[in-house]
Structure formats: C-alpha cells, structure tokens
Design an enzyme around this catalytic site. Sequence first.
Site, PDB file in Angstrom:
ATOM      1  N   HIS A  59       9.047   1.743   0.438  1.00 16.64           N
ATOM      2  CA  HIS A  59       7.826   1.554   1.228  1.00 16.64           C
ATOM      3  C   HIS A  59       7.856   0.221   1.970  1.00 16.64           C
ATOM      4  O   HIS A  59       7.477  -0.815   1.433  1.00 16.64           O
ATOM      5  CB  HIS A  59       6.599   1.603   0.310  1.00 16.64           C
ATOM      6  CG  HIS A  59       5.298   1.729   1.035  1.00 16.64           C
ATOM      7  ND1 HIS A  59       4.261   2.472   0.534  1.00 16.64           N
ATOM      8  CD2 HIS A  59       4.860   1.221   2.211  1.00 16.64           C
ATOM      9  CE1 HIS A  59       3.237   2.405   1.380  1.00 16.64           C
ATOM     10  NE2 HIS A  59       3.581   1.632   2.404  1.00 16.64           N
ATOM     11  N   LEU A  62       8.561  -1.662   9.326  1.00 12.79           N
ATOM     12  CA  LEU A  62       9.463  -2.441  10.173  1.00 12.79           C
ATOM     13  C   LEU A  62       8.950  -2.580  11.609  1.00 12.79           C
ATOM     14  O   LEU A  62       9.530  -3.331  12.392  1.00 12.79           O
ATOM     15  CB  LEU A  62      10.866  -1.831  10.148  1.00 12.79           C
ATOM     16  CG  LEU A  62      11.535  -1.808   8.770  1.00 12.79           C
ATOM     17  CD1 LEU A  62      12.955  -1.269   8.879  1.00 12.79           C
ATOM     18  CD2 LEU A  62      11.524  -3.177   8.108  1.00 12.79           C
ATOM     19  N   ARG A  63       7.896  -1.862  11.956  1.00 14.32           N
ATOM     20  CA  ARG A  63       7.101  -2.070  13.171  1.00 14.32           C
ATOM     21  C   ARG A  63       7.787  -1.756  14.502  1.00 14.32           C
ATOM     22  O   ARG A  63       7.176  -1.923  15.548  1.00 14.32           O
ATOM     23  CB  ARG A  63       6.596  -3.519  13.223  1.00 14.32           C
ATOM     24  CG  ARG A  63       5.830  -4.003  12.015  1.00 14.32           C
ATOM     25  CD  ARG A  63       4.604  -3.180  11.731  1.00 14.32           C
ATOM     26  NE  ARG A  63       3.712  -3.830  10.756  1.00 14.32           N
ATOM     27  CZ  ARG A  63       2.777  -3.205  10.061  1.00 14.32           C
ATOM     28  NH1 ARG A  63       2.614  -1.899  10.223  1.00 14.32           N
ATOM     29  NH2 ARG A  63       2.015  -3.850   9.211  1.00 14.32           N
ATOM     30  N   ASN A  93       4.173   4.555  11.074  1.00 16.68           N
ATOM     31  CA  ASN A  93       3.037   4.133  11.902  1.00 16.68           C
ATOM     32  C   ASN A  93       3.540   3.202  13.002  1.00 16.68           C
ATOM     33  O   ASN A  93       3.359   1.987  12.978  1.00 16.68           O
ATOM     34  CB  ASN A  93       1.926   3.509  11.064  1.00 16.68           C
ATOM     35  CG  ASN A  93       2.398   2.444  10.100  1.00 16.68           C
ATOM     36  OD1 ASN A  93       3.580   2.342   9.771  1.00 16.68           O
ATOM     37  ND2 ASN A  93       1.469   1.625   9.641  1.00 16.68           N
ATOM     38  N   HIS A 231       1.437   3.038  -3.293  1.00 16.72           N
ATOM     39  CA  HIS A 231       0.694   1.848  -3.745  1.00 16.72           C
ATOM     40  C   HIS A 231      -0.566   2.140  -4.574  1.00 16.72           C
ATOM     41  O   HIS A 231      -1.694   1.854  -4.155  1.00 16.72           O
ATOM     42  CB  HIS A 231       0.352   0.949  -2.576  1.00 16.72           C
ATOM     43  CG  HIS A 231      -0.126   1.653  -1.322  1.00 16.72           C
ATOM     44  ND1 HIS A 231      -1.120   2.609  -1.299  1.00 16.72           N
ATOM     45  CD2 HIS A 231       0.269   1.508  -0.037  1.00 16.72           C
ATOM     46  CE1 HIS A 231      -1.318   3.017  -0.056  1.00 16.72           C
ATOM     47  NE2 HIS A 231      -0.476   2.362   0.724  1.00 16.72           N
ATOM     48  N   ASN A 277      -4.265  -3.191   1.951  1.00 18.90           N
ATOM     49  CA  ASN A 277      -4.793  -1.846   1.744  1.00 18.90           C
ATOM     50  C   ASN A 277      -3.787  -1.013   0.955  1.00 18.90           C
ATOM     51  O   ASN A 277      -2.697  -0.744   1.478  1.00 18.90           O
ATOM     52  CB  ASN A 277      -5.086  -1.199   3.101  1.00 18.90           C
ATOM     53  CG  ASN A 277      -5.899   0.072   2.969  1.00 18.90           C
ATOM     54  OD1 ASN A 277      -6.389   0.394   1.899  1.00 18.90           O
ATOM     55  ND2 ASN A 277      -6.037   0.797   4.075  1.00 18.90           N
ATOM     56  N   ASP A 304       5.552  -2.387  -0.087  1.00 16.67           N
ATOM     57  CA  ASP A 304       4.599  -2.199   1.006  1.00 16.67           C
ATOM     58  C   ASP A 304       4.630  -3.411   1.938  1.00 16.67           C
ATOM     59  O   ASP A 304       3.589  -3.925   2.363  1.00 16.67           O
ATOM     60  CB  ASP A 304       3.186  -1.954   0.490  1.00 16.67           C
ATOM     61  CG  ASP A 304       2.233  -1.466   1.587  1.00 16.67           C
ATOM     62  OD1 ASP A 304       2.719  -1.134   2.687  1.00 16.67           O
ATOM     63  OD2 ASP A 304       1.014  -1.434   1.343  1.00 16.67           O
ATOM     64  N   HIS A 308       2.428  -8.796  10.037  1.00 11.56           N
ATOM     65  CA  HIS A 308       1.499  -8.878  11.159  1.00 11.56           C
ATOM     66  C   HIS A 308       1.698 -10.205  11.881  1.00 11.56           C
ATOM     67  O   HIS A 308       2.280 -11.152  11.337  1.00 11.56           O
ATOM     68  CB  HIS A 308       0.052  -8.776  10.682  1.00 11.56           C
ATOM     69  CG  HIS A 308      -0.330  -7.421  10.175  1.00 11.56           C
ATOM     70  ND1 HIS A 308      -0.474  -6.330  11.005  1.00 11.56           N
ATOM     71  CD2 HIS A 308      -0.592  -6.986   8.925  1.00 11.56           C
ATOM     72  CE1 HIS A 308      -0.818  -5.268  10.284  1.00 11.56           C
ATOM     73  NE2 HIS A 308      -0.887  -5.638   9.021  1.00 11.56           N
TER      74      HIS A 308
END
Length: 425
Positions: A59, A62-63, A93, A231, A277, A304, A308
């Site tokens: 989990h 890597l964006r 995502n 998670h 989250n 996780d 950012h």
Amino acid sequence: MKTLLKNGRINTHDNETTTASIWIEDGVIKAIGTEFSGDFDQVIDAKGQLITQGLVDVHVHLREPGFTYKETIKSGSAAAARGGFTTVCAMPNLNPVPDTAEKLQAVYDIIKKDAAVKVLQYAPITEELRSETLTDQKALKAVGAFAFTNDGVGVQTAGTMYLAMKEAAANKMALVAHTEDESLLFGGVMHAGKRAEELGLPGILSATESSQIARDLILAEATGCHYHVCHVSTKESVRVIRDAKKAGVHVTAEVSPHHLILADVDIPEDFGYWKMNPPLRGVDDREALIEGLLDGTIDCIATDHAPHGFEEKNQSFLKAPFGIVGSEYAFQLVYTHFVKTGRFTLEQVIDWMAVKPAAIFGLNAGRLEIGQAADLAVFNLDEEYVIDDQNFLSQAVNTPFTGWKAQGDTMYTFVDGQLVWQKGE
C-alpha cells in the site's frame, strides 16, 4: 555479475540470529553460508548487521501520473529502497486514473523506466474511482494489474461492490478496499473522541470504517472473493474481521505503523501533518490493532505512504489533505517501538512486513531462500538515529515522526542482485 554479501546475520525461525554470507549471481541467491571462496565482481561487508529478504509494501501512493509535485515513481520508489522495501504496490488514485488497459500500460511504461524497486500497480474497481461503472478487470489483469481497489474512497453502493467481487473471484484477483461510508462522515477530519472536542474539530466515527467492512464481509462470503481490507484502524473492524475469518470468509487485512504507534491523544495541535485517513484512533483501538496482529486477525503491515506538497499539508486539519509519508522509516519505527520493547519478535516483524504480504497476494517475493530473486535489505539494529526529513528521498516530508529516534537504519538494499540503496552514497 557475482556479488558476495559477507559477515551479516540472518534471523532464524527460533528467533535467534546467526552469522551468514550470501552469494548473489545473475540476480538470484545462489548460496547462503558462512564463507565462500572464489572471485566476485563485488564484495560488501555487512559487518554483523541484519540481512533480511526485501520488505514488501502492498500500500503506497506514488502519485504519477497527475500529481508529480507530490511524488514521482522515481522518488517514491527510491524512498522505498531507502526503507528496505524491494516490492511496493501502488494505488490508482492518479490522473488519469488507470481504468483502461491503455492507461495502466502507460503507468507501467514509467515504472519500467524510472522505478528503483519492483512496483506493482493497482487498477481501480470502477471507472474514475467514483462511478458505478465497473472497469474491465480481465483486460486490466492482462496488462499487469496487481489487484483492484478504489483506495482513497470507499465503494458506496453494495450492489457495485457485489458485482465487482463476483468479477474479481472469476478472474482470481483480490479486491482491496478502502472502507469508508461517506454517509457517516459528517465532515469529520479526525477521530471522533475527546481530543477532537478539545481541538474543536469535527470527528470521524469508528463506524464510518467498520460498518462498510461488515457489509463487504457478507458480500465476500457470498461471492467467494479474496477481500483485503486496507489500513484497519478501529477495534470494531478488528472484531468483525476476526469473526469473518472464523466463519471461513477469504479475508485478509493490513495495518499501518502509525496506527500501531500513535493514538488521537498524541495529537498536540491542529496541524495537517497529523491528519490521515483513517485517522489516528483511540488508545483502545490501537491496542486492538496490536492484538489483531498478534492473533492473526490482521495479516500484515503496510505503510500507506501518502505524500503531499509542503504548502497543502502545512495548515489546519480543516484544509489539509489526508495522509502521511512512511516508506523510509516504517521498519525502523516498528522495530524500535515493538521489538526493542519486547512486544513483538524480530521474526514476527519480518513476517508481517515481507513474508505475509507476499504470501497473501501470491507474489514471488518475501523469501530469503536459495534460488529466489536477490531482493535483500541490510539493517543496522544497534545504532540509534534521528528521523530527519531533510534527508528524505521522497519529495514529501509530511509526517509527525520527524525528530523521533529510531534503530534499524537501512544500510543496503538490493533488487535482483543490484544495489539500489547504500547509506552514505
């Protein structure tokens, strides 16, 4: 290429360490012993430090593509290597969301070019992560989808989840769930408890997570799907997963290091680095997670890792996005806070962070055996160091663990016999 990793120590099944050297040739482990003679292209002295199989993280975020100001495949995989991880599984995502075979292949093209470690890419359950339209699982599997998940958002409709599970079962693929009933969020930004009241912040109910897990477990039983819970954070979630396992449901689950170590009472102020989250829960929830690991209800530990940008996290809970980074120090924190204190054994931690995550998803990873890929990590268990975000390989620094002391720093990481991380280099 022939490499000798000598004078290390490996952990045995009786939870002792024994002196060992490892002969690596053509990307695989050729031999494990104490002394080897002959010519080697590369000789590395482990100096009595722990050698393990490479860690496996199922989990991470890597964006890339879409959010490269937060992280890239290159920087995120380098951060994983620094933490001793040799296989990571990246969430979908992204922008564009890899919800078609063509889009997923485009992500794998970047991985092939830039990744420092083995990166397996998730595909989404539904188109654009939010629609009710299922993706073409068979086509996505054909181009390498690791599993299917809408991580970051829960699948809100039971019918959609049921149909997705039926399809996943037919394709012999895992369905991995971020469980969050949005109708129970009520604008919450941290755990609904006394600390939220003290900080004047809206709370997130435990039932937001656990009620959706309970729904999904019934659906997993009905469909025969391998259902994996991301998670886990609440004691109620642990309870329903435990009961489902006893009933024979094919369910597995993960927990993140920050939920094992921290609770909401540890949050000192309204600051976005503490926002994640699911949120940090109560002390009783944290204890239930630890017990869940120890009794096998929870199968593995996953970071996780959620990078950012600095400005977007450097603000109030009300405005900051959810998530903290974790790849570079996860093993170290778990070792320091649980092995050094006698709560976990070293063997258990290696099992939860390498053996089990590979085993539950059927990955060719997580084994320190002759003939296996030479995916290895070397950790210094004796020397204490300070977690310093100025030295991160990740592009992001959003973590409340900066300044914490830890042991078990990663000295070397090998992927297919190639040295991809060396401390000091």
